[in-house]
Enzyme design. Structure first.
Site, PDB file in Angstrom:
ATOM      1  N   HIS A 140      42.441  39.420  37.095  1.00  0.00           N
ATOM      2  CA  HIS A 140      41.036  39.042  37.046  1.00  0.00           C
ATOM      3  C   HIS A 140      40.481  38.891  35.630  1.00  0.00           C
ATOM      4  CE1 HIS A 140      40.425  43.232  35.994  1.00  0.00           C
ATOM      5  NE2 HIS A 140      39.160  42.973  35.730  1.00  0.00           N
TER       6      HIS A 140
HETATM    7  N1  UDP Z   1      39.926  47.961  42.994  1.00  0.00           N
HETATM    8  C1  UDP Z   1      39.452  47.997  44.301  1.00  0.00           C
HETATM    9  N2  UDP Z   1      39.689  46.914  45.108  1.00  0.00           N
HETATM   10  C2  UDP Z   1      40.371  45.811  44.689  1.00  0.00           C
HETATM   11  C3  UDP Z   1      40.850  45.789  43.348  1.00  0.00           C
HETATM   12  C4  UDP Z   1      40.600  46.875  42.521  1.00  0.00           C
HETATM   13  O1  UDP Z   1      38.862  48.990  44.720  1.00  0.00           O
HETATM   14  O2  UDP Z   1      40.543  44.871  45.466  1.00  0.00           O
HETATM   15  C5  UDP Z   1      39.680  49.124  42.139  1.00  0.00           C
HETATM   16  C6  UDP Z   1      40.913  49.689  41.501  1.00  0.00           C
HETATM   17  O3  UDP Z   1      41.558  50.591  42.370  1.00  0.00           O
HETATM   18  C7  UDP Z   1      40.346  50.359  40.262  1.00  0.00           C
HETATM   19  C8  UDP Z   1      39.190  49.462  39.885  1.00  0.00           C
HETATM   20  O4  UDP Z   1      38.885  48.698  41.053  1.00  0.00           O
HETATM   21  O5  UDP Z   1      39.857  51.629  40.526  1.00  0.00           O
HETATM   22  C9  UDP Z   1      39.590  48.564  38.760  1.00  0.00           C
HETATM   23  O6  UDP Z   1      38.642  47.615  38.583  1.00  0.00           O
HETATM   24  P1  UDP Z   1      38.931  46.200  37.891  1.00  0.00           P
HETATM   25  O7  UDP Z   1      40.377  45.861  38.049  1.00  0.00           O
HETATM   26  O8  UDP Z   1      37.926  45.251  38.452  1.00  0.00           O
HETATM   27  O9  UDP Z   1      38.506  46.437  36.389  1.00  0.00           O
HETATM   28  P2  UDP Z   1      39.177  47.095  35.104  1.00  0.00           P
HETATM   29  O10 UDP Z   1      39.719  48.433  35.468  1.00  0.00           O
HETATM   30  O11 UDP Z   1      40.205  46.160  34.586  1.00  0.00           O
HETATM   31  O12 UDP Z   1      38.027  47.201  34.153  1.00  0.00           O
END
Ligand code: UDP
Length: 382
Positions: A221
């Protein structure tokens, strides 16, 4: 009693915030009164509302409903809304998480309004200033009063950037010094807390997926991977190719759905949505995601949160980036940085298929939220 304003906006912040909210309810209900402000950065059902119900997060006291827009528009609208809230009610501290526009908006308004800012997930660096997240982190760290880093490396990064406790603070601090701590990762608190619950709540759903014993969980993403057509094409081609070897399940972020529509041709789009070995699904709830992480063979991701959750459940991860803020994962051999290069992605896959990884405890002991609240209480009472 101290009034605390928690700022959330993006999916990972909503999830992170529950670790602190839970601990306030469990142990600090006589010390802190928490209000939650949701900026509305993520707003659709599957990126926001689902987490409140499932994780038991209180409904936000304030919702700014900022929604989409350019970085400047979003950040500006958030700042105006947060300033309004701070002018209406007294807060003793404001908590921001991570590295999004909601983080920097909250920090800037807080410090200028004379409210001490607590930055949870301080000190993380990718050393890539092309990433909007990197700019948000650096700026937030440098204006916050209490900085909590999930890793030793994070605390070192702050020291290297000249973190000083003796910088004169705005009047709110009454001569109190800025402080920075290594506290461990609050997401580790959450993974430990919700692991069993996921098994119970998601059992039937997981069985209905009928996945094979060995499968890959994939997420993509990050703007650097979705905004450039060539990069996105390479990544999706690599995923399709891996899926011929091992089943892949991929919950797709709305940004990636739009990027596929915008950048990829009909033929590749058809293969993404209709390949035998690749199952694309809508964004999942946190418990569903936890369940898929726990049972996977390995994880392919550009997400910061998912990289660590892979680690907590002892799953190797192939990271679709050239750098990571969670460098410890790579140092201990549990993650491999593979960028968007098919050859490197496949080599990492083969490596993890044939090698057992080690997962030493590098993200704290699962009590980060308690540590943060203890230190915040001390600081405010001084
Ligand atoms: N997550 C979720 N559902 C999904 C994909 C990710 O609940 O379909 C959760 C994942 O387990 C983690 C968080 O979202 O706790 C991560 O968010 P994201 O990947 O959007 O952002 P980043 O961590 O890269 O900032």
């Amino acid at each position: 009693m101290f009034n605390i304003l928690t700022i959330i906006g993006a999916r990972p912040q909503i999830i992170k915030s529950i670790a602190i909210s839970r601990m306030i309810k469990e142990k600090y209900s006589d010390t802190f009164n928490e209000c939650i402000l949701h900026t509305g950065q993520h707003y659709d059902e599957k990126m926001s509302a689902v987490f409140f119900d499932e994780l038991g997060i209180s409904r936000p006291d304030y919702n700014l409903n900022v929604r989409g827009g350019s970085h400047a528009y979003q950040t500006g609208e958030m700042m105006k809304g947060i300033e309004r809230v701070l002018s209406e009610k007294h807060f003793d501290a404001l908590i921001v998480y991570g590295d999004t526009n909601s983080t920097i908006a909250g920090a800037l308004v807080g410090v200028k309004a004379g409210v001490p800012v607590v930055h949870v997930e301080a000190g993380l660096r990718s050393y890539d200033k092309r990433m909007p997240e990197e700019l948000n982190r650096i700026a937030t760290d440098h204006i916050s009063s209490l900085l909590f880093s999930p890793t030793e490396t994070g605390l070192d990064n702050l020291r290297k950037e000249g973190f000083r406790a003796d910088v004169r603070q705005p009047d709110f601090a009454n001569g109190k010094k800025r402080v920075a701590f290594h506290c461990g990762d609050i997401m580790y608190d959450n993974s430990l807390h919700f692991s069993q619950k996921a098994e119970i709540v998601c059992k039937d759903w997981f069985e209905s997926l009928a996945l094979p014993d060995d499968y890959i969980l994939a997420t993509v993403h990050r703007a650097e991977n979705t905004d450039n057509a060539d990069v996105l094409r390479d990544i999706m081609e690599a995923i399709i190719s891996l899926s011929e070897d091992m089943q892949v399940i991929m919950p797709l972020h709305p940004r990636t759905v739009n990027a596929i529509k915008e950048h990829l041709g009909e033929e590749q789009t058809e293969r993404i949505y209709n390949s035998h070995g690749l199952r694309v699904v809508e964004p999942l709830s946190f418990l569903q995601m936890t369940m898929l992480e726990k049972h996977s063979r390995m994880i392919l991701t550009d997400s910061g949160g998912v990289q660590k959750e892979a680690y907590y459940f002892h799953k190797p991860s192939i990271v679709l980036r050239e750098d990571t803020e969670w460098i410890e994962n790579v140092q201990v051999g549990a993650s491999i940085l593979a960028g968007h290069d098919m050859t490197r992605i496949k080599a990492a896959f083969e490596h993890f298929k044939s090698t057992e990884s080690d997962f030493p405890q590098i993200y704290g002991d699962g009590h980060a939220a308690e540590f943060i609240l203890d230190k915040l209480k001390d600081w405010l009472e001084k």
